[in-house]
Design a protein around this motif. Structure first.
Motif, PDB file in Angstrom:
ATOM      1  N   VAL A 172       0.862  -1.184   0.000  1.00 39.64           N
ATOM      2  CA  VAL A 172       0.000   0.000   0.000  1.00 39.64           C
ATOM      3  C   VAL A 172       0.895   1.228   0.000  1.00 39.64           C
ATOM      4  CG1 VAL A 172      -1.789   1.305   1.223  1.00 39.64           C
ATOM      5  CG2 VAL A 172      -1.845  -1.193   1.221  1.00 39.64           C
ATOM      6  N   THR A 173       0.631   2.108  -0.947  1.00 33.83           N
ATOM      7  CA  THR A 173       1.327   3.382  -1.033  1.00 33.83           C
ATOM      8  C   THR A 173       0.364   4.479  -0.582  1.00 33.83           C
ATOM      9  OG1 THR A 173       0.631   3.891  -3.297  1.00 33.83           O
ATOM     10  CG2 THR A 173       2.604   2.512  -3.037  1.00 33.83           C
ATOM     11  N   ALA A 174       0.856   5.679  -0.443  1.00 30.22           N
ATOM     12  CA  ALA A 174      -0.015   6.792  -0.038  1.00 30.22           C
ATOM     13  C   ALA A 174      -1.147   6.989  -1.038  1.00 30.22           C
ATOM     14  CB  ALA A 174       0.796   8.078   0.122  1.00 30.22           C
ATOM     15  N   GLU A 175      -0.893   6.693  -2.305  1.00 29.85           N
ATOM     16  CA  GLU A 175      -1.951   6.825  -3.317  1.00 29.85           C
ATOM     17  C   GLU A 175      -3.094   5.864  -3.039  1.00 29.85           C
ATOM     18  OE1 GLU A 175       1.917   7.811  -5.603  1.00 29.85           O
ATOM     19  OE2 GLU A 175       1.303   6.346  -4.096  1.00 29.85           O
ATOM     20  N   GLY A 176      -2.820   4.772  -2.353  1.00 33.13           N
ATOM     21  CA  GLY A 176      -3.838   3.772  -2.058  1.00 33.13           C
ATOM     22  C   GLY A 176      -4.614   4.039  -0.784  1.00 33.13           C
ATOM     23  N   LEU A 177      -4.227   5.065  -0.043  1.00 30.10           N
ATOM     24  CA  LEU A 177      -4.929   5.377   1.206  1.00 30.10           C
ATOM     25  C   LEU A 177      -6.219   6.146   0.965  1.00 30.10           C
ATOM     26  CD1 LEU A 177      -2.007   6.511   3.530  1.00 30.10           C
ATOM     27  CD2 LEU A 177      -3.178   4.291   3.504  1.00 30.10           C
ATOM     28  N   GLY A 178      -6.146   7.175   0.172  1.00 23.33           N
ATOM     29  CA  GLY A 178      -7.302   8.030  -0.076  1.00 23.33           C
ATOM     30  C   GLY A 178      -7.081   8.828  -1.342  1.00 23.33           C
ATOM     31  N   SER A 179      -7.995   9.731  -1.603  1.00 19.30           N
ATOM     32  CA  SER A 179      -7.911  10.570  -2.801  1.00 19.30           C
ATOM     33  C   SER A 179      -7.984  12.036  -2.374  1.00 19.30           C
ATOM     34  CB  SER A 179      -9.076  10.244  -3.740  1.00 19.30           C
ATOM     35  OG  SER A 179     -10.297  10.642  -3.134  1.00 19.30           O
ATOM     36  N   PRO A 180      -7.677  12.949  -3.269  1.00 19.21           N
ATOM     37  CA  PRO A 180      -7.832  14.368  -2.909  1.00 19.21           C
ATOM     38  C   PRO A 180      -9.260  14.701  -2.472  1.00 19.21           C
ATOM     39  CG  PRO A 180      -6.507  14.180  -4.887  1.00 19.21           C
ATOM     40  CD  PRO A 180      -7.051  12.797  -4.578  1.00 19.21           C
ATOM     41  N   GLU A 181     -10.240  14.036  -3.086  1.00 21.60           N
ATOM     42  CA  GLU A 181     -11.635  14.284  -2.744  1.00 21.60           C
ATOM     43  C   GLU A 181     -12.026  13.633  -1.420  1.00 21.60           C
ATOM     44  OE1 GLU A 181     -10.751  12.633  -5.699  1.00 21.60           O
ATOM     45  OE2 GLU A 181     -10.586  14.543  -6.764  1.00 21.60           O
ATOM     46  N   LYS A 182     -11.427  12.502  -1.113  1.00 20.61           N
ATOM     47  CA  LYS A 182     -11.756  11.755   0.108  1.00 20.61           C
ATOM     48  C   LYS A 182     -10.469  11.188   0.712  1.00 20.61           C
ATOM     49  CE  LYS A 182     -14.871   8.088   1.699  1.00 20.61           C
ATOM     50  NZ  LYS A 182     -15.172   8.331   2.939  1.00 20.61           N
ATOM     51  N   PRO A 183      -9.709  12.057   1.369  1.00 21.32           N
ATOM     52  CA  PRO A 183      -8.450  11.584   1.939  1.00 21.32           C
ATOM     53  C   PRO A 183      -8.657  10.650   3.127  1.00 21.32           C
ATOM     54  CG  PRO A 183      -8.832  13.873   2.538  1.00 21.32           C
ATOM     55  CD  PRO A 183      -9.937  13.471   1.597  1.00 21.32           C
ATOM     56  N   HIS A 184      -7.698   9.793   3.343  1.00 20.66           N
ATOM     57  CA  HIS A 184      -7.647   8.937   4.530  1.00 20.66           C
ATOM     58  C   HIS A 184      -7.604   9.860   5.753  1.00 20.66           C
ATOM     59  CE1 HIS A 184      -5.618   6.423   7.554  1.00 20.66           C
ATOM     60  NE2 HIS A 184      -6.101   5.371   6.887  1.00 20.66           N
ATOM     61  N   ALA A 185      -8.031   9.370   6.910  1.00 21.49           N
ATOM     62  CA  ALA A 185      -8.057  10.176   8.132  1.00 21.49           C
ATOM     63  C   ALA A 185      -6.689  10.775   8.454  1.00 21.49           C
ATOM     64  CB  ALA A 185      -8.557   9.341   9.307  1.00 21.49           C
ATOM     65  N   VAL A 186      -5.622  10.029   8.236  1.00 20.34           N
ATOM     66  CA  VAL A 186      -4.276  10.551   8.510  1.00 20.34           C
ATOM     67  C   VAL A 186      -3.926  11.639   7.503  1.00 20.34           C
ATOM     68  CG1 VAL A 186      -1.817   9.997   8.609  1.00 20.34           C
ATOM     69  CG2 VAL A 186      -3.479   8.460   9.672  1.00 20.34           C
ATOM     70  N   GLN A 187      -4.239  11.418   6.242  1.00 19.82           N
ATOM     71  CA  GLN A 187      -3.967  12.447   5.238  1.00 19.82           C
ATOM     72  C   GLN A 187      -4.757  13.714   5.543  1.00 19.82           C
ATOM     73  OE1 GLN A 187      -5.100   9.867   1.977  1.00 19.82           O
ATOM     74  NE2 GLN A 187      -2.987   9.833   1.214  1.00 19.82           N
ATOM     75  N   ALA A 188      -6.020  13.566   5.911  1.00 19.53           N
ATOM     76  CA  ALA A 188      -6.853  14.731   6.248  1.00 19.53           C
ATOM     77  C   ALA A 188      -6.290  15.467   7.460  1.00 19.53           C
ATOM     78  CB  ALA A 188      -8.294  14.287   6.510  1.00 19.53           C
ATOM     79  N   ALA A 189      -5.802  14.731   8.437  1.00 18.40           N
ATOM     80  CA  ALA A 189      -5.227  15.343   9.633  1.00 18.40           C
ATOM     81  C   ALA A 189      -3.947  16.094   9.288  1.00 18.40           C
ATOM     82  CB  ALA A 189      -4.965  14.284  10.696  1.00 18.40           C
ATOM     83  N   PHE A 190      -3.120  15.543   8.414  1.00 15.63           N
ATOM     84  CA  PHE A 190      -1.902  16.238   7.996  1.00 15.63           C
ATOM     85  C   PHE A 190      -2.254  17.542   7.286  1.00 15.63           C
ATOM     86  CE2 PHE A 190       0.505  12.759   9.392  1.00 15.63           C
ATOM     87  CZ  PHE A 190       1.858  12.999   9.220  1.00 15.63           C
ATOM     88  N   ILE A 191      -3.299  17.515   6.491  1.00 16.57           N
ATOM     89  CA  ILE A 191      -3.736  18.731   5.795  1.00 16.57           C
ATOM     90  C   ILE A 191      -4.246  19.745   6.813  1.00 16.57           C
ATOM     91  CG2 ILE A 191      -5.459  19.675   4.203  1.00 16.57           C
ATOM     92  CD1 ILE A 191      -5.236  16.871   2.727  1.00 16.57           C
ATOM     93  N   ALA A 192      -5.102  19.319   7.715  1.00 17.06           N
ATOM     94  CA  ALA A 192      -5.697  20.222   8.706  1.00 17.06           C
ATOM     95  C   ALA A 192      -4.636  20.845   9.612  1.00 17.06           C
ATOM     96  CB  ALA A 192      -6.731  19.471   9.548  1.00 17.06           C
ATOM     97  N   GLU A 193      -3.623  20.086   9.970  1.00 18.11           N
ATOM     98  CA  GLU A 193      -2.569  20.580  10.864  1.00 18.11           C
ATOM     99  C   GLU A 193      -1.420  21.241  10.112  1.00 18.11           C
ATOM    100  OE1 GLU A 193      -2.636  20.845  14.068  1.00 18.11           O
ATOM    101  OE2 GLU A 193      -4.472  19.685  14.403  1.00 18.11           O
ATOM    102  N   GLN A 194      -1.526  21.289   8.787  1.00 19.40           N
ATOM    103  CA  GLN A 194      -0.455  21.820   7.937  1.00 19.40           C
ATOM    104  C   GLN A 194       0.877  21.178   8.329  1.00 19.40           C
ATOM    105  OE1 GLN A 194      -0.657  26.113   8.079  1.00 19.40           O
ATOM    106  NE2 GLN A 194      -2.673  26.135   7.133  1.00 19.40           N
ATOM    107  N   ALA A 195       0.863  19.867   8.391  1.00 16.34           N
ATOM    108  CA  ALA A 195       1.998  19.101   8.888  1.00 16.34           C
ATOM    109  C   ALA A 195       3.040  18.789   7.816  1.00 16.34           C
ATOM    110  CB  ALA A 195       1.500  17.813   9.539  1.00 16.34           C
ATOM    111  N   ALA A 196       3.057  19.552   6.773  1.00 14.26           N
ATOM    112  CA  ALA A 196       4.088  19.387   5.753  1.00 14.26           C
ATOM    113  C   ALA A 196       4.657  20.753   5.433  1.00 14.26           C
ATOM    114  CB  ALA A 196       3.493  18.766   4.494  1.00 14.26           C
ATOM    115  N   GLN A 197       5.958  20.806   5.350  1.00 13.13           N
ATOM    116  CA  GLN A 197       6.569  22.064   4.955  1.00 13.13           C
ATOM    117  C   GLN A 197       7.083  21.894   3.535  1.00 13.13           C
ATOM    118  OE1 GLN A 197       8.810  23.778   8.081  1.00 13.13           O
ATOM    119  NE2 GLN A 197       9.277  25.616   6.956  1.00 13.13           N
ATOM    120  N   CYS A 198       8.216  21.257   3.355  1.00  9.85           N
ATOM    121  CA  CYS A 198       8.671  21.015   1.982  1.00  9.85           C
ATOM    122  C   CYS A 198       7.936  19.823   1.390  1.00  9.85           C
ATOM    123  CB  CYS A 198      10.180  20.822   1.924  1.00  9.85           C
ATOM    124  SG  CYS A 198      10.771  19.155   2.292  1.00  9.85           S
TER     125      CYS A 198
END
Length: 156
Positions: A74-100
């Motif tokens: 399973v890769t990150a592409e297999g977790l969710g989609s931009p329209e329906k992200p996985h809970a972890v992906q959604a949390a990373f977006i909400a917390e702005q947990a990525a810089q570069c």
């Protein structure tokens, strides 16, 4: 030329492999066009290439495609989609947990594995699980908040 079959993101993929010793990372990126896992160090030390292999986080730069044959990848592409992200992906977006963003794949995949094993991890458990994922941008606090947010959302 030998053929290798991988189960990637729920789909069976047959690859014509020149070399069964080729790292899984190369097959994912070059043959299957899945680019979330990044080449970082090539020595399984940075975590940028992390994928789930039979639900366990592994460094795809150090796993031979022959050793992944017939196993669930399973890769990150297999977790969710931009329209329906996985809970972890959604949390990373909400917390702005990525810089570069270079380490984000490894952080997300490691967090998914952690939450599957420990649905309510303590901060220390999250820190320990993510310790092998290197980030030079300093987004660690936001990553830890994202893990907690994902754990909370999956309880709801």
């Amino acid at each position: 030329m030998p053929s290798i079959t991988l189960i990637v993101n729920g789909a069976s993929k047959s690859l014509e492999a020149w070399d069964p010793d080729m790292p899984l990372l190369y097959a994912l990126r070059n043959d299957l066009g899945l680019h979330a896992a990044k080449f970082g160090c090539g020595l399984a030390q940075c975590g940028a290439c992390t994928v789930l292999l039979d639900d366990m986080p592994v460094r795809s730069c150090s796993i031979r495609i022959a050793d992944a044959a017939g196993r669930r990848v399973v890769t990150a592409e297999g977790l969710g989609s931009p329209e329906k992200p996985h809970a972890v992906q959604a949390a990373f977006i909400a917390e702005q947990a990525a810089q570069c963003g270079y380490c984000t794949n490894g952080m997300v995949m490691t967090a998914v594995a952690l939450l599957r094993a420990v649905p309510r991890p303590s901060r220390d458990e999250a820190k320990q699980a993510l310790a092998g994922n290197l980030c030079r941008c300093g987004s660690h606090e936001r990553v830890l908040r994202a893990v907690q947010r994902a754990a909370d959302s999956e309880r709801a």
